[in-house]
Motif scaffolding. Structure first.
Motif, PDB file in Angstrom:
ATOM      1  N   PHE A  94       0.826  -1.206   0.000  1.00  0.00           N
ATOM      2  CA  PHE A  94       0.000   0.000   0.000  1.00  0.00           C
ATOM      3  C   PHE A  94       0.864   1.262   0.000  1.00  0.00           C
ATOM      4  CE2 PHE A  94      -2.593   3.225   2.222  1.00  0.00           C
ATOM      5  CZ  PHE A  94      -3.659   3.291   1.330  1.00  0.00           C
ATOM      6  N   LEU A  95       1.825   1.325   0.892  1.00  0.00           N
ATOM      7  CA  LEU A  95       2.640   2.539   1.003  1.00  0.00           C
ATOM      8  C   LEU A  95       3.629   2.679  -0.151  1.00  0.00           C
ATOM      9  CD1 LEU A  95       3.308   2.618   4.856  1.00  0.00           C
ATOM     10  CD2 LEU A  95       1.594   3.874   3.532  1.00  0.00           C
ATOM     11  N   ASN A  96       4.242   1.570  -0.549  1.00  0.00           N
ATOM     12  CA  ASN A  96       5.141   1.645  -1.705  1.00  0.00           C
ATOM     13  C   ASN A  96       4.370   2.000  -2.977  1.00  0.00           C
ATOM     14  OD1 ASN A  96       7.438   1.077  -0.236  1.00  0.00           O
ATOM     15  ND2 ASN A  96       7.410  -1.107  -0.674  1.00  0.00           N
ATOM     16  N   GLY A  97       3.143   1.487  -3.069  1.00  0.00           N
ATOM     17  CA  GLY A  97       2.299   1.831  -4.214  1.00  0.00           C
ATOM     18  C   GLY A  97       1.960   3.310  -4.221  1.00  0.00           C
ATOM     19  N   ARG A 100       4.968   5.175  -5.634  1.00  0.00           N
ATOM     20  CA  ARG A 100       5.113   5.036  -7.086  1.00  0.00           C
ATOM     21  C   ARG A 100       4.048   5.833  -7.834  1.00  0.00           C
ATOM     22  NH1 ARG A 100       6.316  -0.302  -5.534  1.00  0.00           N
ATOM     23  NH2 ARG A 100       4.171  -0.957  -5.940  1.00  0.00           N
ATOM     24  N   ALA A 101       2.809   5.789  -7.340  1.00  0.00           N
ATOM     25  CA  ALA A 101       1.722   6.474  -8.029  1.00  0.00           C
ATOM     26  C   ALA A 101       1.858   7.989  -7.971  1.00  0.00           C
ATOM     27  CB  ALA A 101       0.374   6.054  -7.429  1.00  0.00           C
ATOM     28  N   THR A 102       2.379   8.496  -6.865  1.00  0.00           N
ATOM     29  CA  THR A 102       2.448   9.948  -6.695  1.00  0.00           C
ATOM     30  C   THR A 102       3.734  10.563  -7.237  1.00  0.00           C
ATOM     31  OG1 THR A 102       3.346   9.669  -4.446  1.00  0.00           O
ATOM     32  CG2 THR A 102       0.959   9.916  -4.663  1.00  0.00           C
ATOM     33  N   THR A 103       4.682   9.716  -7.644  1.00  0.00           N
ATOM     34  CA  THR A 103       5.951  10.230  -8.183  1.00  0.00           C
ATOM     35  C   THR A 103       6.273   9.597  -9.534  1.00  0.00           C
ATOM     36  OG1 THR A 103       7.251   8.515  -7.031  1.00  0.00           O
ATOM     37  CG2 THR A 103       6.885  10.608  -5.859  1.00  0.00           C
ATOM     38  N   HIS A 104       5.266   9.046 -10.208  1.00  0.00           N
ATOM     39  CA  HIS A 104       5.515   8.321 -11.457  1.00  0.00           C
ATOM     40  C   HIS A 104       5.939   9.287 -12.566  1.00  0.00           C
ATOM     41  CE1 HIS A 104       5.231   4.798 -14.038  1.00  0.00           C
ATOM     42  NE2 HIS A 104       4.658   5.566 -14.942  1.00  0.00           N
ATOM     43  N   PRO A 105       7.062   9.011 -13.236  1.00  0.00           N
ATOM     44  CA  PRO A 105       7.518   9.897 -14.316  1.00  0.00           C
ATOM     45  C   PRO A 105       6.454  10.036 -15.409  1.00  0.00           C
ATOM     46  CG  PRO A 105       9.234   8.320 -13.713  1.00  0.00           C
ATOM     47  CD  PRO A 105       7.988   7.884 -13.009  1.00  0.00           C
ATOM     48  N   GLY A 106       6.259  11.255 -15.867  1.00  0.00           N
ATOM     49  CA  GLY A 106       5.307  11.493 -16.935  1.00  0.00           C
ATOM     50  C   GLY A 106       3.888  11.706 -16.467  1.00  0.00           C
ATOM     51  N   CYS A 107       3.650  11.579 -15.159  1.00  0.00           N
ATOM     52  CA  CYS A 107       2.319  11.791 -14.592  1.00  0.00           C
ATOM     53  C   CYS A 107       2.360  12.975 -13.616  1.00  0.00           C
ATOM     54  CB  CYS A 107       1.836  10.540 -13.845  1.00  0.00           C
ATOM     55  SG  CYS A 107       1.468   9.136 -14.922  1.00  0.00           S
ATOM     56  N   ASN A 173      -1.653   9.657   2.563  1.00  0.00           N
ATOM     57  CA  ASN A 173      -2.079  11.011   2.199  1.00  0.00           C
ATOM     58  C   ASN A 173      -0.918  11.994   2.340  1.00  0.00           C
ATOM     59  OD1 ASN A 173      -4.623  10.018   1.734  1.00  0.00           O
ATOM     60  ND2 ASN A 173      -5.502  10.800   3.637  1.00  0.00           N
ATOM     61  N   GLY A 174      -0.120  11.800   3.388  1.00  0.00           N
ATOM     62  CA  GLY A 174       1.050  12.652   3.575  1.00  0.00           C
ATOM     63  C   GLY A 174       2.060  12.471   2.462  1.00  0.00           C
ATOM     64  N   ILE A 175       2.216  11.242   2.015  1.00  0.00           N
ATOM     65  CA  ILE A 175       3.114  10.961   0.892  1.00  0.00           C
ATOM     66  C   ILE A 175       2.656  11.748  -0.334  1.00  0.00           C
ATOM     67  CG2 ILE A 175       3.725   9.172  -0.796  1.00  0.00           C
ATOM     68  CD1 ILE A 175       3.849   7.199   1.555  1.00  0.00           C
ATOM     69  N   ALA A 176       1.349  11.759  -0.573  1.00  0.00           N
ATOM     70  CA  ALA A 176       0.807  12.468  -1.734  1.00  0.00           C
ATOM     71  C   ALA A 176       1.086  13.963  -1.657  1.00  0.00           C
ATOM     72  CB  ALA A 176      -0.695  12.218  -1.832  1.00  0.00           C
ATOM     73  N   VAL A 177       0.876  14.539  -0.491  1.00  0.00           N
ATOM     74  CA  VAL A 177       1.108  15.978  -0.316  1.00  0.00           C
ATOM     75  C   VAL A 177       2.585  16.307  -0.485  1.00  0.00           C
ATOM     76  CG1 VAL A 177       0.967  17.891   1.309  1.00  0.00           C
ATOM     77  CG2 VAL A 177      -0.919  16.271   1.151  1.00  0.00           C
ATOM     78  N   ARG A 185      11.261  10.547  -4.617  1.00  0.00           N
ATOM     79  CA  ARG A 185      10.843   9.171  -4.330  1.00  0.00           C
ATOM     80  C   ARG A 185      11.740   8.530  -3.278  1.00  0.00           C
ATOM     81  NH1 ARG A 185       9.427   4.753  -8.957  1.00  0.00           N
ATOM     82  NH2 ARG A 185       7.812   6.325  -9.325  1.00  0.00           N
ATOM     83  N   ASP A 186      13.044   8.772  -3.367  1.00  0.00           N
ATOM     84  CA  ASP A 186      13.978   8.189  -2.402  1.00  0.00           C
ATOM     85  C   ASP A 186      13.700   8.698  -0.984  1.00  0.00           C
ATOM     86  OD1 ASP A 186      15.208   6.730  -4.374  1.00  0.00           O
ATOM     87  OD2 ASP A 186      16.886   8.125  -4.637  1.00  0.00           O
ATOM     88  N   ASP A 187      13.428   9.979  -0.856  1.00  0.00           N
ATOM     89  CA  ASP A 187      13.135  10.534   0.466  1.00  0.00           C
ATOM     90  C   ASP A 187      11.834   9.971   1.024  1.00  0.00           C
ATOM     91  OD1 ASP A 187      15.438  12.025   0.485  1.00  0.00           O
ATOM     92  OD2 ASP A 187      14.475  13.889  -0.158  1.00  0.00           O
ATOM     93  N   LEU A 188      10.845   9.811   0.182  1.00  0.00           N
ATOM     94  CA  LEU A 188       9.568   9.243   0.621  1.00  0.00           C
ATOM     95  C   LEU A 188       9.744   7.781   1.018  1.00  0.00           C
ATOM     96  CD1 LEU A 188       7.182  10.833  -2.034  1.00  0.00           C
ATOM     97  CD2 LEU A 188       7.347  11.424   0.391  1.00  0.00           C
ATOM     98  N   GLN A 189      10.621   7.078   0.307  1.00  0.00           N
ATOM     99  CA  GLN A 189      10.870   5.673   0.641  1.00  0.00           C
ATOM    100  C   GLN A 189      11.474   5.548   2.031  1.00  0.00           C
ATOM    101  OE1 GLN A 189      10.060   2.877  -1.484  1.00  0.00           O
ATOM    102  NE2 GLN A 189      10.248   2.077   0.614  1.00  0.00           N
ATOM    103  N   GLN A 190      12.311   6.491   2.413  1.00  0.00           N
ATOM    104  CA  GLN A 190      12.894   6.467   3.749  1.00  0.00           C
ATOM    105  C   GLN A 190      11.812   6.621   4.822  1.00  0.00           C
ATOM    106  OE1 GLN A 190      16.157   9.224   4.163  1.00  0.00           O
ATOM    107  NE2 GLN A 190      17.108   8.583   2.251  1.00  0.00           N
ATOM    108  N   VAL A 191      10.808   7.434   4.534  1.00  0.00           N
ATOM    109  CA  VAL A 191       9.688   7.598   5.470  1.00  0.00           C
ATOM    110  C   VAL A 191       8.936   6.276   5.619  1.00  0.00           C
ATOM    111  CG1 VAL A 191       7.481   8.753   5.865  1.00  0.00           C
ATOM    112  CG2 VAL A 191       9.431  10.054   4.977  1.00  0.00           C
ATOM    113  N   VAL A 192       8.658   5.627   4.502  1.00  0.00           N
ATOM    114  CA  VAL A 192       7.946   4.344   4.541  1.00  0.00           C
ATOM    115  C   VAL A 192       8.764   3.296   5.280  1.00  0.00           C
ATOM    116  CG1 VAL A 192       7.146   2.418   3.114  1.00  0.00           C
ATOM    117  CG2 VAL A 192       6.557   4.771   2.495  1.00  0.00           C
ATOM    118  N   ASP A 193      10.062   3.301   5.087  1.00  0.00           N
ATOM    119  CA  ASP A 193      10.920   2.333   5.781  1.00  0.00           C
ATOM    120  C   ASP A 193      10.813   2.509   7.300  1.00  0.00           C
ATOM    121  OD1 ASP A 193      11.732   1.366   3.346  1.00  0.00           O
ATOM    122  OD2 ASP A 193      13.646   2.446   3.314  1.00  0.00           O
TER     123      ASP A 193
END
Length: 210
Positions: A94-97, A100-107, A173-177, A185-193
């Motif tokens: 859920f969190l890794n998804g 990816r969804a909020t930082t996907h290249p081209g979106c 939701n925080g990841i999205a904001v 993406r790398d910084d957000l991954q550290q939060v999820v970890d």
């Protein structure tokens, strides 16, 4: 003898409705409900307002259809997470998804379901309410899955599934904001970890550790 006239055969639409909806979804995703004008939408979709109304309804109807497409596409990680065999894997997917969804290249960055109508005024009230219900529904689905995990001893017996589901949704939701604000993406991954490091262990593992 009365004769009936056959109704005229409708002309086929001269555009790809699926592609048009994809473009509309991206406009709402990037600009939000209020920020997306009808001109923005029809220009992106490559159609006239008349064609938009005929194919999708009014702006609110179009937004609902765009959100459905977003749920089945970029946000489909939520449904996949619920199918994972363990609660920890549910949280991880859920969190890794979400990252990816909020930082996907081209979106567009961020989440349509979070930022889509946060700043909507009175004209966007229905869209805002619809998104609120959308977020609450996904929280409820997470809660039900985590409740199952408690029943299966995959989470400690004292775990509150509702609180844990809201915790996951709040982090997502925080990841999205943060993604919309330019966080990498790398910084957000550290939060999820960090979140996953504090994830409660299965009931059996907790008993052994105690």
């Amino acid at each position: 003898m009365e004769t009936r006239q056959k109704a005229p055969i409708g002309r086929p639409r001269g555009f790809d409705t699926d592609q048009a909806l994809e473009h509309a979804m991206r406009v709402f995703w990037e600009q939000g409900y209020d920020g997306a004008s009808l001109t923005d939408l029809t220009n992106a979709m490559g159609i006239t307002r008349t064609s938009m109304y005929a194919a999708f309804g009014n702006k609110e109807d179009l937004f609902r259809k765009a959100l459905e497409r977003y749920t089945q596409g970029p946000a489909s990680y939520g449904a996949r997470a619920l199918q994972e065999p363990t609660a920890r894997q549910v949280a991880t997917t859920f969190l890794n998804g979400a990252i990816r969804a909020t930082t996907h290249p081209g979106c567009p960055t961020g989440c349509l379901g979070v930022q889509g109508s946060l700043a909507a005024g009175e004209p966007g009230r229905k869209a805002r309410d619809h998104l609120k219900a959308w977020r609450n529904e996904h929280t409820s689905l997470l809660r039900d899955r985590l409740r199952q995990a408690v029943e299966e001893n995959d989470l400690p017996s004292g775990t509150d599934p509702d609180l844990l589901a809201r915790y996951l949704m709040t982090v997502a939701n925080g990841i999205a904001v943060q993604a919309a604000s330019g966080t990498t993406r790398d910084d957000l991954q550290q939060v999820v970890d960090i979140v996953l490091c504090s994830w409660p262990p299965p009931a059996v593992a907790a008993e052994v550790r105690d």
